[in-house]
Design a protein around this motif. Structure first.
Motif, PDB file in Angstrom:
ATOM      1  N   TRP A 174       0.819  -1.221   0.000  1.00  0.00           N
ATOM      2  CA  TRP A 174       0.000   0.000   0.000  1.00  0.00           C
ATOM      3  C   TRP A 174       0.848   1.264   0.000  1.00  0.00           C
ATOM      4  O   TRP A 174       0.324   2.368   0.039  1.00  0.00           O
ATOM      5  CB  TRP A 174      -0.915   0.030   1.235  1.00  0.00           C
ATOM      6  N   THR A 186       3.764  -0.087  -9.414  1.00  0.00           N
ATOM      7  CA  THR A 186       2.778  -1.034  -9.965  1.00  0.00           C
ATOM      8  C   THR A 186       2.148  -0.441 -11.221  1.00  0.00           C
ATOM      9  O   THR A 186       2.006  -1.106 -12.247  1.00  0.00           O
ATOM     10  CB  THR A 186       1.660  -1.334  -8.928  1.00  0.00           C
ATOM     11  N   LEU A 217       0.164  10.059 -13.016  1.00  0.00           N
ATOM     12  CA  LEU A 217      -0.421   9.194 -11.976  1.00  0.00           C
ATOM     13  C   LEU A 217       0.685   8.624 -11.071  1.00  0.00           C
ATOM     14  O   LEU A 217       0.586   8.655  -9.843  1.00  0.00           O
ATOM     15  CB  LEU A 217      -1.204   8.051 -12.639  1.00  0.00           C
ATOM     16  N   VAL A 246     -10.503   0.565 -15.224  1.00  0.00           N
ATOM     17  CA  VAL A 246     -10.142   1.991 -15.177  1.00  0.00           C
ATOM     18  C   VAL A 246     -11.212   2.770 -14.409  1.00  0.00           C
ATOM     19  O   VAL A 246     -10.894   3.625 -13.573  1.00  0.00           O
ATOM     20  CB  VAL A 246      -9.954   2.547 -16.614  1.00  0.00           C
ATOM     21  N   GLY A 291     -10.704   2.131 -10.905  1.00  0.00           N
ATOM     22  CA  GLY A 291      -9.452   2.831 -10.555  1.00  0.00           C
ATOM     23  C   GLY A 291      -9.721   4.304 -10.296  1.00  0.00           C
ATOM     24  O   GLY A 291      -9.187   4.890  -9.347  1.00  0.00           O
ATOM     25  N   LEU A 292     -10.595   4.919 -11.110  1.00  0.00           N
ATOM     26  CA  LEU A 292     -10.897   6.345 -10.930  1.00  0.00           C
ATOM     27  C   LEU A 292     -11.652   6.577  -9.623  1.00  0.00           C
ATOM     28  O   LEU A 292     -11.425   7.571  -8.932  1.00  0.00           O
ATOM     29  CB  LEU A 292     -11.715   6.862 -12.113  1.00  0.00           C
ATOM     30  N   LEU A 327     -11.299   4.797  -6.956  1.00  0.00           N
ATOM     31  CA  LEU A 327     -10.284   4.682  -5.894  1.00  0.00           C
ATOM     32  C   LEU A 327      -9.430   5.954  -5.845  1.00  0.00           C
ATOM     33  O   LEU A 327      -9.055   6.441  -4.777  1.00  0.00           O
ATOM     34  CB  LEU A 327      -9.387   3.467  -6.152  1.00  0.00           C
ATOM     35  N   HIS A 339      -8.159   8.695  -2.888  1.00  0.00           N
ATOM     36  CA  HIS A 339      -6.802   9.168  -2.595  1.00  0.00           C
ATOM     37  C   HIS A 339      -6.740  10.688  -2.617  1.00  0.00           C
ATOM     38  O   HIS A 339      -6.019  11.311  -1.841  1.00  0.00           O
ATOM     39  CB  HIS A 339      -5.806   8.603  -3.624  1.00  0.00           C
ATOM     40  N   ARG A 375     -11.470   0.925   0.112  1.00  0.00           N
ATOM     41  CA  ARG A 375     -10.435  -0.085   0.280  1.00  0.00           C
ATOM     42  C   ARG A 375     -10.861  -1.042   1.374  1.00  0.00           C
ATOM     43  O   ARG A 375     -11.394  -0.554   2.377  1.00  0.00           O
ATOM     44  CB  ARG A 375      -9.148   0.630   0.675  1.00  0.00           C
ATOM     45  N   THR A 382     -10.516  -2.048  -4.144  1.00  0.00           N
ATOM     46  CA  THR A 382      -9.205  -2.419  -4.695  1.00  0.00           C
ATOM     47  C   THR A 382      -9.260  -3.845  -5.249  1.00  0.00           C
ATOM     48  O   THR A 382      -8.689  -4.141  -6.293  1.00  0.00           O
ATOM     49  CB  THR A 382      -8.112  -2.342  -3.594  1.00  0.00           C
ATOM     50  N   HIS A 418     -10.915  -3.696  -8.598  1.00  0.00           N
ATOM     51  CA  HIS A 418     -10.000  -3.060  -9.549  1.00  0.00           C
ATOM     52  C   HIS A 418      -8.949  -4.068 -10.020  1.00  0.00           C
ATOM     53  O   HIS A 418      -8.676  -4.209 -11.213  1.00  0.00           O
ATOM     54  CB  HIS A 418      -9.355  -1.878  -8.818  1.00  0.00           C
ATOM     55  N   GLY A 469      -8.730  -5.746 -13.688  1.00  0.00           N
ATOM     56  CA  GLY A 469      -7.507  -5.345 -14.397  1.00  0.00           C
ATOM     57  C   GLY A 469      -6.665  -6.552 -14.787  1.00  0.00           C
ATOM     58  O   GLY A 469      -6.289  -6.723 -15.951  1.00  0.00           O
ATOM     59  N   VAL A 525      -5.827  -8.208 -18.572  1.00  0.00           N
ATOM     60  CA  VAL A 525      -4.515  -8.783 -18.924  1.00  0.00           C
ATOM     61  C   VAL A 525      -4.645 -10.262 -19.319  1.00  0.00           C
ATOM     62  O   VAL A 525      -4.198 -10.672 -20.398  1.00  0.00           O
ATOM     63  CB  VAL A 525      -3.504  -8.618 -17.749  1.00  0.00           C
ATOM     64  N   ILE A 569       2.232 -10.385 -11.628  1.00  0.00           N
ATOM     65  CA  ILE A 569       2.490  -9.277 -12.566  1.00  0.00           C
ATOM     66  C   ILE A 569       3.845  -9.442 -13.251  1.00  0.00           C
ATOM     67  O   ILE A 569       3.944  -9.482 -14.477  1.00  0.00           O
ATOM     68  CB  ILE A 569       2.393  -7.917 -11.828  1.00  0.00           C
TER      69      ILE A 569
HETATM   70  C1  HEM Z   1      -6.786   4.991 -15.275  1.00  0.00           C
HETATM   71  C2  HEM Z   1      -6.318   3.868 -14.867  1.00  0.00           C
HETATM   72  C3  HEM Z   1      -6.093   3.509 -13.416  1.00  0.00           C
HETATM   73  C4  HEM Z   1      -6.226   4.254 -12.278  1.00  0.00           C
HETATM   74  C5  HEM Z   1      -6.662   5.699 -12.166  1.00  0.00           C
HETATM   75  C6  HEM Z   1      -5.857   3.423 -11.169  1.00  0.00           C
HETATM   76  C7  HEM Z   1      -5.888   3.789  -9.823  1.00  0.00           C
HETATM   77  C8  HEM Z   1      -5.554   2.989  -8.774  1.00  0.00           C
HETATM   78  C9  HEM Z   1      -5.611   3.379  -7.398  1.00  0.00           C
HETATM   79  C10 HEM Z   1      -6.102   4.715  -6.887  1.00  0.00           C
HETATM   80  C11 HEM Z   1      -5.144   2.344  -6.650  1.00  0.00           C
HETATM   81  C12 HEM Z   1      -4.969   2.328  -5.125  1.00  0.00           C
HETATM   82  C13 HEM Z   1      -6.046   1.556  -4.473  1.00  0.00           C
HETATM   83  C14 HEM Z   1      -5.959   1.642  -2.982  1.00  0.00           C
HETATM   84  O1  HEM Z   1      -5.268   2.503  -2.462  1.00  0.00           O
HETATM   85  O2  HEM Z   1      -6.626   0.820  -2.338  1.00  0.00           O
HETATM   86  C15 HEM Z   1      -4.803   1.279  -7.550  1.00  0.00           C
HETATM   87  C16 HEM Z   1      -4.272   0.061  -7.178  1.00  0.00           C
HETATM   88  C17 HEM Z   1      -3.937  -0.916  -8.068  1.00  0.00           C
HETATM   89  N1  HEM Z   1      -4.096  -0.899  -9.439  1.00  0.00           N
HETATM   90 FE1  HEM Z   1      -4.786   0.636 -10.533  1.00  0.00          FE
HETATM   91  N2  HEM Z   1      -5.499   2.192 -11.641  1.00  0.00           N
HETATM   92  C18 HEM Z   1      -5.637   2.204 -13.012  1.00  0.00           C
HETATM   93  C19 HEM Z   1      -5.443   1.145 -13.878  1.00  0.00           C
HETATM   94  C20 HEM Z   1      -5.013  -0.094 -13.515  1.00  0.00           C
HETATM   95  C21 HEM Z   1      -4.948  -1.242 -14.373  1.00  0.00           C
HETATM   96  C22 HEM Z   1      -5.379  -1.272 -15.844  1.00  0.00           C
HETATM   97  C23 HEM Z   1      -4.451  -2.260 -13.633  1.00  0.00           C
HETATM   98  C24 HEM Z   1      -4.153  -3.685 -14.030  1.00  0.00           C
HETATM   99  C25 HEM Z   1      -3.878  -4.082 -15.187  1.00  0.00           C
HETATM  100  C26 HEM Z   1      -4.225  -1.756 -12.301  1.00  0.00           C
HETATM  101  C27 HEM Z   1      -3.690  -2.491 -11.253  1.00  0.00           C
HETATM  102  C28 HEM Z   1      -3.655  -2.088  -9.952  1.00  0.00           C
HETATM  103  C29 HEM Z   1      -3.155  -2.905  -8.875  1.00  0.00           C
HETATM  104  C30 HEM Z   1      -2.556  -4.311  -9.023  1.00  0.00           C
HETATM  105  C31 HEM Z   1      -3.333  -2.157  -7.700  1.00  0.00           C
HETATM  106  C32 HEM Z   1      -3.003  -2.590  -6.290  1.00  0.00           C
HETATM  107  C33 HEM Z   1      -1.639  -2.137  -5.944  1.00  0.00           C
HETATM  108  C34 HEM Z   1      -1.241  -2.748  -4.654  1.00  0.00           C
HETATM  109  O3  HEM Z   1      -2.094  -3.222  -3.929  1.00  0.00           O
HETATM  110  O4  HEM Z   1      -0.045  -2.738  -4.402  1.00  0.00           O
HETATM  111  N3  HEM Z   1      -4.570  -0.445 -12.254  1.00  0.00           N
HETATM  112  N4  HEM Z   1      -5.063   1.693  -8.835  1.00  0.00           N
END
Ligand code: HEM
Length: 448
Positions: A46, A54, A103, A161, A164-165, A167, A171, A179, A183, A186, A190, A195, A331
């Motif tokens: 985190w 990542t 980002l 996505v 992700g937005l 989430l 932030h 969360r 998450t 997401h 993803g 993938v 990954i």
């Molecule tokens: C516009 C695109 C994206 C945005 C804005 C975004 C945003 C975020 C955010 C805000 C988090 C944090 C979640 C948290 O704090 O609980 C997160 C975590 C994560 N995202 Fe994305 N994401 C995007 C695209 C993607 C895509 C396409 C993938 C996978 C192919 C991905 C994989 C991950 C992973 C694996 C985490 C967890 C990281 C961890 O736990 O260490 N994201 N994302």
């Protein structure tokens, strides 16, 4: 090899190439961030460093190559090329690169404005590319298994996505951070949706073509993608129930069943792919196959890990270490391995393909010798890359258990492999450019 390939419909080489060349540079940045990261930031997934790196990998490296491959493969696979590929390819790439950089920096330095700009740019890029790709699918109406898997992968990207937005809003402080359940959604849309399904769809096409194997069984091609999407949809529903009612036994069991089902889909695909490759018709040694075996093994371990420990970790002890290990296997081991191996197969193939196409389009060039794929990018280059990749994966898997400072060593290897890959891809692209220019000089001299 020409099966299904149409010289007229293929996009200009520059369209996929711009994505393929940017990808290793994004991996290089991730390596740089890991290299200089304070050790205490490497202990939990985190932390700002992990969130930044990542996304440099999943969006900067993996998605970059996958989008380039879609621009290249859609005309071949579904017979519907992307309209104005230079315009859309260029626009998406510029928005994507700027969005990912913004980002990642927003995560790394916890700057809300950078996160916001990154979110806006990536949303714009996603809207364009999802619209452009879905329009192609709509035009072609192909029910071919690769097309079906690719279509679901693009839809899964849009969902990942969007979550992700949501989430990101947490932030930035617009609403509370969803969360860990948001998450979870997401990550599964993803990684398992976008993938995994894209790799599955592409492999239906490239495994028989590049390695001369028998085609995948029809039942797998018919069932896998719809089943995975069905399970992801149910998982989303159960997650929503979890938000409403907590985790009574029926919710916990449904979750376990669905994660088990998703893992089983991954394991079956891995076993069938490995068997296809081992029983291939022409037993030519090809070092890119090492990347496939590494990917299939790592993804299977990650899938088993997800089942054993649950996505939020059913075991409290070692939870952070387990999560970091599963993440590295999924990954870096599962997805990045295939993508690196395929880059070293697809780029020389495209160099050969475009040079060959050039000779057929210009009668004065008929009979010109086109360098074959192994002359464009030799086996020793692929082997070197594989050792570097295996080294970095081994270090990433061990680091949480030995000591987090080991990640710095892994980062050094990532930097080396990213530079190596970038340089080799540039060399291959330059060969295409130089050969074509040389031919044009010779042709104009001959016509005088
Ligand atoms: C516009 C695109 C994206 C945005 C804005 C975004 C945003 C975020 C955010 C805000 C988090 C944090 C979640 C948290 O704090 O609980 C997160 C975590 C994560 N995202 Fe994305 N994401 C995007 C695209 C993607 C895509 C396409 C993938 C996978 C192919 C991905 C994989 C991950 C992973 C694996 C985490 C967890 C990281 C961890 O736990 O260490 N994201 N994302």
């Amino acid at each position: 090899m020409f099966q299904g390939l149409s010289l007229e419909q293929a996009p200009p080489f520059s369209v996929p190439l711009r994505f393929f060349l940017t990808a290793p540079l994004m991996a290089l940045l991730a390596g740089g961030l890991w290299l200089f990261a304070p050790t205490e930031q490497l202990v939990t997934r985190w932390s700002p460093v992990w969130l930044a790196t990542t996304h440099l990998i999943v969006l900067g490296f993996m998605a970059m190559v996958m989008i380039g491959a879609l621009f290249q493969m859609l005309p071949v696979v579904i017979g519907a090329p992307v309209a104005r590929p230079r315009l859309f390819g260029g626009t998406v790439q510029v928005l994507w690169v700027a969005g990912v950089l913004s980002l990642a920096n927003g995560f790394r330095w916890s700057v809300a404005e950078l996160l916001t700009v990154g979110g806006v740019l990536l949303s714009l890029a996603t809207v364009i590319l999802v619209t452009v790709f879905l329009e192609c699918f709509f035009r072609s109406r192909s029910a071919y298994a690769t097309a079906v898997a690719m279509r679901w992968a693009v839809i899964a990207l849009a969902i990942a996505v969007t979550v992700g937005l949501l989430l990101l809003g947490g932030h930035v402080g617009w609403w509370s951070l969803w969360r860990p359940l948001g998450t979870r959604l997401h990550i599964v849309w993803g990684l398992w949706g976008w993938v995994f399904l894209l790799i599955v769809g592409v492999s239906y096409q490239v495994i028989p073509m590049f390695y001369v194997t028998s085609p995948y069984p029809n039942w797998l091609k018919d069932l896998l993608a719809p089943l995975v999407v069905g399970m992801l949809a149910l998982l989303s529903l159960v997650t929503w129930m979890e938000v409403q009612v907590g985790r009574p036994a029926y919710v916990a069991w449904s979750l376990a069943l669905l994660i088990g089902g998703l893992a089983l889909s991954c394991l079956s695909y891995a076993a069938i792919t490995a068997a296809r490759i081992r029983r291939r018709k022409r037993k030519i040694k090809d070092p890119t196959l090492r990347f496939w075996f590494l990917a299939l093994g790592s993804a299977s371990l990650a899938a088993l890990g997800a089942v054993l420990f649950g996505l939020e970790g059913l075991v409290e002890t070692f939870q952070s270490k387990t999560e970091l290990t599963i993440g590295a296997l999924a990954i870096w081991g599962g997805a990045v391995s295939v993508i690196q191996g395929m880059l070293f197969k697809i780029v020389p193939f495209l160099v050969w393909f475009h040079l060959h196409a050039h000779t057929t389009r210009h009668p004065t060039l008929l009979g010109k010798k086109v360098p074959h794929m192994k002359q464009i990018l030799g086996d020793e280059v692929v082997r070197r890359q594989w050792w570097l990749h295996l080294g970095s994966l081994g270090i990433f898997v061990l680091s949480p258990w030995v000591h987090e400072s080991l990640y710095h060593l892994g980062a050094g290897v990532v930097v080396a492999q990213a530079l190596h890959q970038f340089w080799q891809l540039v060399r291959a692209a330059r060969l295409e450019f130089k050969t074509r220019s040389q031919w044009e000089i010779e042709a104009s001299a001959a016509s005088k």
